[in-house]
Structures are given as structure tokens and as C-alpha cells.
Design a protein around this motif. Structure first.
Motif, PDB file in Angstrom:
ATOM      1  N   VAL A 197       0.870  -1.182   0.000  1.00 47.60           N
ATOM      2  CA  VAL A 197       0.000   0.000   0.000  1.00 47.60           C
ATOM      3  C   VAL A 197       0.904   1.228   0.000  1.00 47.60           C
ATOM      4  CG1 VAL A 197      -1.857   1.204   1.190  1.00 47.60           C
ATOM      5  CG2 VAL A 197      -1.729  -1.277   1.308  1.00 47.60           C
ATOM      6  N   SER A 198       0.672   2.158  -0.931  1.00 46.20           N
ATOM      7  CA  SER A 198       1.591   3.290  -1.049  1.00 46.20           C
ATOM      8  C   SER A 198       0.881   4.585  -1.418  1.00 46.20           C
ATOM      9  CB  SER A 198       2.650   2.983  -2.113  1.00 46.20           C
ATOM     10  OG  SER A 198       3.511   4.093  -2.274  1.00 46.20           O
ATOM     11  N   TRP A 199       1.285   5.646  -0.751  1.00 44.61           N
ATOM     12  CA  TRP A 199       0.836   6.991  -1.146  1.00 44.61           C
ATOM     13  C   TRP A 199       2.006   7.773  -1.728  1.00 44.61           C
ATOM     14  CZ3 TRP A 199       3.743  10.892   0.773  1.00 44.61           C
ATOM     15  CH2 TRP A 199       4.495  10.619   1.928  1.00 44.61           C
ATOM     16  N   LEU A 200       3.169   7.128  -1.866  1.00 47.60           N
ATOM     17  CA  LEU A 200       4.407   7.861  -2.157  1.00 47.60           C
ATOM     18  C   LEU A 200       4.441   8.371  -3.592  1.00 47.60           C
ATOM     19  CD1 LEU A 200       6.699   5.246  -0.467  1.00 47.60           C
ATOM     20  CD2 LEU A 200       6.209   7.530   0.426  1.00 47.60           C
ATOM     21  N   PRO A 201       5.033   9.531  -3.805  1.00 38.80           N
ATOM     22  CA  PRO A 201       5.152  10.021  -5.175  1.00 38.80           C
ATOM     23  C   PRO A 201       6.079   9.121  -5.996  1.00 38.80           C
ATOM     24  CG  PRO A 201       6.270  11.505  -3.629  1.00 38.80           C
ATOM     25  CD  PRO A 201       5.600  10.455  -2.810  1.00 38.80           C
ATOM     26  N   LEU A 224      -2.629   1.890  -4.501  1.00 42.41           N
ATOM     27  CA  LEU A 224      -1.959   3.165  -4.684  1.00 42.41           C
ATOM     28  C   LEU A 224      -2.929   4.322  -4.471  1.00 42.41           C
ATOM     29  CD1 LEU A 224       0.886   4.047  -5.783  1.00 42.41           C
ATOM     30  CD2 LEU A 224      -0.175   4.175  -8.028  1.00 42.41           C
ATOM     31  N   MET A 225      -2.392   5.434  -3.986  1.00 39.67           N
ATOM     32  CA  MET A 225      -3.214   6.647  -3.855  1.00 39.67           C
ATOM     33  C   MET A 225      -2.334   7.844  -4.171  1.00 39.67           C
ATOM     34  SD  MET A 225      -3.402   6.516   0.289  1.00 39.67           S
ATOM     35  CE  MET A 225      -3.381   4.722   0.221  1.00 39.67           C
ATOM     36  N   SER A 226      -2.983   8.992  -4.355  1.00 36.47           N
ATOM     37  CA  SER A 226      -2.219  10.191  -4.690  1.00 36.47           C
ATOM     38  C   SER A 226      -1.593  10.781  -3.425  1.00 36.47           C
ATOM     39  CB  SER A 226      -3.162  11.220  -5.319  1.00 36.47           C
ATOM     40  OG  SER A 226      -2.794  12.516  -4.931  1.00 36.47           O
ATOM     41  N   PRO A 227      -0.335  11.221  -3.510  1.00 37.49           N
ATOM     42  CA  PRO A 227       0.280  11.846  -2.334  1.00 37.49           C
ATOM     43  C   PRO A 227      -0.492  13.082  -1.858  1.00 37.49           C
ATOM     44  CG  PRO A 227       1.803  11.867  -4.221  1.00 37.49           C
ATOM     45  CD  PRO A 227       0.585  11.117  -4.646  1.00 37.49           C
ATOM     46  N   PHE A 228      -1.088  13.813  -2.780  1.00 38.75           N
ATOM     47  CA  PHE A 228      -1.823  15.028  -2.390  1.00 38.75           C
ATOM     48  C   PHE A 228      -3.081  14.662  -1.607  1.00 38.75           C
ATOM     49  CE2 PHE A 228       0.556  16.141  -6.200  1.00 38.75           C
ATOM     50  CZ  PHE A 228       1.309  17.179  -5.703  1.00 38.75           C
ATOM     51  N   ASP A 229      -3.729  13.614  -2.078  1.00 41.28           N
ATOM     52  CA  ASP A 229      -4.931  13.136  -1.404  1.00 41.28           C
ATOM     53  C   ASP A 229      -4.559  12.652   0.004  1.00 41.28           C
ATOM     54  OD1 ASP A 229      -7.595  12.525  -1.174  1.00 41.28           O
ATOM     55  OD2 ASP A 229      -7.598  10.861  -2.601  1.00 41.28           O
TER      56      ASP A 229
END
Lengths: 546, 83
Positions: A197-201, A224-229
Motif C-alpha cells: 500500500v503506497s501513497w508515495l510520489p 496506490l493513492m495520490s500523495p496530495f490526497d
């Protein structure tokens, strides 16, 4: 497996299985199957060919949407181009400065195309010195690809942060990336049951390797998710772990504080994250207090002390250098402060004033580590010096920078990090280079100083920037002291200039300055050669803060 | 709690805790994040503060730079749901 082409197992086998799950705070999860992933990559690969990109030409991927960035990156790799991920323009950046930096990079690195979001194309076209294509340029027929890379050729670049003049494209070969991923997977005992699981750019080594290439190559799902989110809605990470039974997650130290302090109780109520095997603290100095804060806050959700591990990593080694040995807690080493500061020795101490160092663990397979003195001679254990590494997955070169030789004549890479080894484990204790790590981002103080020097009312060249360790944030905050050509007693003028400094830095860089101190002539300390001394000015500023 | 009290509590909190500059005369219309006064990380912290101090829960879709950039915007959002 010799190249990344052979290794992309997530596009084969059961093509209906999920490859990537994209989560967001304002939309339901988007599930990309292996088949869809394969088709998207081919669409990009064909698109690059149709647009006239040749193998071995460099392309920049600067997407606002992570999924398109991933497809474009693999598509470029598949047809033999050399991709590199880049940040996009955000709401706080000044578009003009962004374009200038991009144009300089295009020129220096001979970039042949920039791939970006459709709505961003018109802003970049004509500004950056190479063709710019939006995602919609990559549609059309699928065909089979014929490019066969050599394992030793450069696969992609990871760009270090910093203004373009200082930016270095770390060139990594296919074989190096695969060897790193295998060695690191062994260190964390990665299995087919894992879920990352990663939010990292993706333009950061930790996000690119651990949070993108490793799962896709090892054939395990990536959430995955957006770092800004994530930054605005940090509970999203825990929701994703709960929903998708996450097992592995990499976080810079500040993220432990951010989650512990800024996730509202109701946002994690009922979330079970006991599926996690490891949270891996990486890419900025690790603080034991941050781990404790995180553990206290999330123990009710299933976080246990043995999940909290550490890795020391850098783009030049593809990614990981060390990792906490499996099934152990990171060691804490209490050392005498005076011995450390005066004699560069890490002497065990039980005194109240002892420094608590967190171990980064043991070198992973294939990496050797040495601590060197100023003459590049190896030092024994518990002597503090510069960390040097040697491995079989190091960078090939800094791309198109023959002036920058990464290795010593006998093949060691000097990291610029200060540290020591004890019982074979690596402890990082500071840096030789003037570098600030703010929320996992490397920030060169000279970049900020140059930007602030350009603010009207600031005496150009009479600016100093440094990092201030902050316990609450678990990272370094950025401070600037600048000589101002205004009446410092005029509160209106003072406010305006302070705001102008903060605004200019925000628009020109990816970071925010927390502390701005405007001073008159004579405050700044200079060296005998007339240069502004960062460490002396930092000490003076710290004394005045008390 | 009246609007003025809420506004001043928020102003004091933002300048002291988020900007680390308690003496800064923060204006009602100043862009706190777009003006580079604080990082977008601080949005999440603001949400925690607002819930603890005023018992107002701001859901994720409202926690964006566009909706929470100025003191006026933040005060208005708190006033909307305060009991």
C-alpha cells in the motif's frame, strides 16, 4: 529474468486478477486487472513509436494522475526509451518557474518528449523545448513489441530533487534494478501473499522502487493513492490497508507523526490493520519518538511494535542499502553526546544526556558498507565517518554528466551521510553535505537561498537557509535568515516582506519555509573568505530562538 | 461561541501552531496555503483542531486547498455546522 521486460509478470498469467487498485478519498476504488494493465502499457508503447520516439531516447513523464504515469513509464520502457518520472505543476507552484526548470532539463538531458495530462499540454507546448503529448495521444491499435534490451543498458532515470543545475539523473540498468528488487525482497521476506500500500510520489526512489516497480515485478497487488490526497486525508492509508488487507508500507519519518497527530479518532474507528507485516521507515532520519507516537495511536487498530522497521536507502543504490533484520525490532543505541561530538566516537552511555540512535539495520545482500575517514581510509566499528557503499545494483552513471564521477577509484560510492557501524548494523548520525530533508524531500539550501535572493527588498546573496529538527513534525523544518533593505521596525513592511519570501519559495519549490527572520546589516556571520557560513548562522539563530 | 471568538481562536492557533509565528498579523483574506504560510499537511491538522475546539467535523471532501485557504473560508465552514 534478465531485464525488466522479462520481469513484468503482472501482465501475464490470470489476466482477470487485479494488478493495481487505485484508491481516493472522493471516489470508489478503481481496480486495474492484469489484462487492462498490459493493454494500457502497449497503448503507450505503440504511441511512443507512432510519435517517432526511438529506443534510447529520453522521455519525461509528468502526470497528475498516477495510473497514467505508471502506464506511460512502462510503455516507454517496453519500446526502449528511457523514462523518468517528474512532479507536475501544483496549485502553489509558479507555472513560469516550472516551465523554466523543465526547459533547462530538456536541454541538458536531451529529452525528446514530455508526457502529461491532457489539460496541462497547452501550458507546456512551446515552453519547454521538446514536443509535449497528453494522454489522449496514446490511443489506438495494439501490436506486439520487438525491442529487446541488453541487461546492462540503462532502463530509466531517477532524478534527484533540487534546481536543475544541481539535479542529477541517476541512471539505472535493467540488471541492477532486478538485483536490487530480489535482494530487498529477500530482506523483507516478500511472498506472493503480500499486498503493498503506497501513497508515495513516483518521482521519489522509495515510491518508484518499493511503491511501484517491486510489486509489479514480484507479481503482487499494489494499492496506490495520490500523495496530495493522502497528505490532506491521511486516514485514507489506513482505510486502504483495512479494505485491501495491506501487508507492507513504506513511510518517511514525518508520516508517522502526521498520521498519529492528524487522523481524527472517528476516521480510524473500526479499521483493522493487523494484516500489516511491516511499516518501513525510510528516507529521512528515523526518530524513536515517532515510532512510539504511531504505536500508541494505532495499537487499538492492530499496529504492533514488531511491525515498525527501518531501511536506509538511496537512489544511487537503486533503493535499499539496509533493512532491520527480519523478526527483530530496530536496535536503539544510546551513545555519549560529548564523545560523539568531540571525538567522533559512538561510545555506549547510560547518562541522561545520551543520544538515542535508531539502527537502520544490516546491509541487504549484495551491498557492502564502510565507514571512511577524511582520507578515505576505513574506520573500525563505533567510529563516526562518512558512509560508503559498494553493491552490484548501483547506478551506471549520472546521466549526461561526465563531470560527476560517482565512484572512488576503487569503486566505492560516498554517500555524504555521516554514521557508524556497531555489531554490523548501520547508524546514520548526520550529513556532510548541506542538505535538508523536509518531509522526506531532499532540499538543497542553496536553491532556497537563490530563490529568496531574488525577492525585492532582500539583499541578494545575503541569505542563509538551514533545517531545524522539529520533534512535533518528526522532520526538519526550513528556516531562512535574510538581510533586508527595509526599516525592520516598520511592522507593515516587515509583514509584507516576510509574506513575499514565503510566497516566492512556495511558488518556486516543492517546499514551504516555516521560519523567516529578516535582519539588518551585520547579523549574518561570514567566513574569512566572505562566504555566508550556514552552520554558524544556524547556531546563532537557534540561540536567539531560546 | 460567537463568530468573533471562533475567528480569533483560529487566527491564534494558525499563527502559533501551524505557522510557528504567533506575532504574525494574519489577514482574513490571506491565502494561508497558496501564500506559502503553511504546508498542505496542515489542512489535516486544522481538521483535528476544529473538531476538538468547536466540535465541528469537516469531512474529507471539504478539506482542500481551494475550500480552506483563508481564515474567512475556514470560519465560514465552522460557522455552518456549529451548534
Amino acid at each position: 529474468m534478465k531485464t525488466l521486460h522479462d520481469a513484468l509478470v503482472l501482465t501475464s498469467g490470470d489476466i482477470s486478477a487485479s494488478a493495481i487498485i487505485y484508491v481516493a478519498s472522493d471516489a470508489p476504488p478503481q481496480i486495474i486487472t492484469r489484462g487492462e494493465f498490459r493493454d494500457a502499457i502497449q497503448r503507450y508503447a505503440n504511441g511512443f513509436i507512432r510519435l517517432g520516439i526511438q529506443p534510447r531516447q529520453m522521455v519525461i513523464i509528468a502526470q497528475t494522475q498516477n495510473l497514467e504515469a505508471i502506464y506511460a513509464f512502462w510503455g516507454a520502457l517496453m519500446m526502449g526509451a528511457i523514462p523518468s518520472m517528474f512532479p507536475t505543476l501544483t496549485e502553489k507552484l509558479d507555472p513560469h518557474i516550472y516551465m523554466q526548470n523543465m526547459a533547462e532539463l530538456v536541454h541538458l538531458s536531451d529529452v525528446r518528449a514530455i508526457i502529461t495530462s491532457d489539460d496541462f499540454v497547452s501550458q507546456l507546448v512551446g515552453q519547454v523545448g521538446c514536443p509535449v503529448y497528453g494522454n489522449s495521444a496514446f490511443v489506438g491499435e495494439l501490436s506486439s513489441l520487438e525491442y529487446t534490451p541488453n541487461p546492462d543498458e540503462i532502463a530509466f532515470l531517477q532524478h534527484s530533487s533540487g534546481s536543475t543545475g544541481l539535479q542529477k539523473g541517476v541512471a539505472l540498468a535493467h540488471g541492477a534494478v532486478l538485483r536490487q528488487i530480489q535482494a530487498y525482497s529477500d530482506a523483507i521476506r516478500l511472498t506472493s501473499e503480500d499486498v503493498i500500500v503506497s501513497w508515495l510520489p513516483l518521482y521519489h526512489d522509495m515510491g518508484l522502487i518499493a511503491g511501484f516497480l517491486m510489486p509489479l515485478i514480484q507479481g503482487i497487488p499494489l494499492v496506490l493513492m495520490s500523495p496530495f490526497d493522502w497528505v490532506a486525508h491521511p486516514a485514507l492509508l489506513f482505510r486502504a490497508i483495512h479494505d485491501h488487507k495491506g501487508t507492507l508500507c513504506w513511510l518517511p519519518n514525518f508520516a508517522y507523526n502526521h498520521c498519529a497527530r492528524r487522523i481524527r479518532a472517528r476516521d480510524t474507528e473500526g479499521l483493522d490493520i493487523s494484516s500489516m507485516r511491516l511499516f518501513i521507515n525510510c528516507s529521512e532520519p528515523v526518530r524513536d519518538e515517532s515510532h512510539r507516537l504511531f504505536l500508541d495511536r494505532f495499537a487499538p487498530n492492530g499496529v504492533r511494535a514488531d511491525m515498525l522497521t527501518v531501511s536506509y536507502a538511496m537512489a544511487e543504490n537503486t533503493f535499499a542499502v539496509t533493512q532491520t533484520p527480519y523478526d527483530t525490532l530496530p536496535k536503539l543505541d544510546k551513545i555519549d553526546k560529548t564523545e560523539f561530538e568531540a571525538n567522533k566516537r559512538a561510545v555506549l552511555s547510560d547518562n541522561d544526556g545520551a543520544l538515542v540512535m535508531v539502527s537502520c539495520g544490516l546491509p541487504i545482500n549484495g551491498t557492502q558498507i564502510r565507514v571512511m575517514d577524511g582520507d578515505k581510509n576505513p574506520l573500525p566499528e563505533r567510529h563516526v565517518g562518512e558512509i560508503a557503499i559498494k553493491s552490484d545494483y548501483m547506478l551506471t552513471e549520472y546521466y549526461r554528466r561526465p563531470d560527476l564521477q560517482p565512484f572512488t577509484p576503487d569503486g566505492w560510492f560516498l554517500t555524504g551521510d555521516m554514521g557508524y557501524i556497531a555489531d554490523g548494523e548501520v547508524y546514520i548520525a548526520g550529513r556532510y553535505k548541506d542538505l535538508i530533508i523536509n518531509a522526506g524531500k531532499n532540499v538543497y539550501p542553496q536553491d532556497i537561498e537563490a530563490v529568496v535572493s531574488g525577492v525585492a527588498g532582500i539583499h541578494a546573496g545575503r541569505v542563509v537557509c538551514f533545517g531545524v529538527p522539529d520533534e512535533r513534525e518528526g522532520t526538519e523544518l526550513i528556516a531562512v535568515v535574510a538581510e533586508a533593505d527595509i526599516d525592520l521596525n516598520d511592522s507593515q513592511a516587515h509583514k509584507q516582506l516576510t509574506s513575499a519570501v514565503k510566497l516566492t519559495v512556495a511558488q518556486s519549490t516543492t517546499v514551504t519555509v516555516t521560519y523567516v527572520k529578516l535582519v539588518g546589516a551585520g547579523w549574518l556571520i561570514k567566513t574569512s573568505s566572505g562566504k555566508i557560513a550556514r552552520s554558524a548562522n544556524k547556531e546563532k539563530w537557534m540561540r536567539e530562538q531560546k | 461561541m460567537d463568530e468573533k471568538t471562533i475567528r480569533e481562536k483560529l487566527r491564534a492557533y494558525i499563527t502559533a501552531d501551524l505557522m510557528r509565528d504567533p506575532d504574525y498579523p494574519l489577514g482574513d483574506e490571506e491565502g494561508i496555503i497558496t501564500g506559502g504560510m503553511m504546508d498542505s499537511f496542515a489542512l489535516a491538522e486544522l481538521a483535528v483542531f476544529v473538531e476538538n475546539a468547536f466540535n465541528v467535523y469537516i469531512p474529507d471532501p471539504d478539506l482542500t486547498v481551494a475550500k480552506m485557504d483563508t481564515l474567512n473560508q475556514i470560519v465560514a465552514r465552522v460557522m455552518r455546522d456549529i451548534k
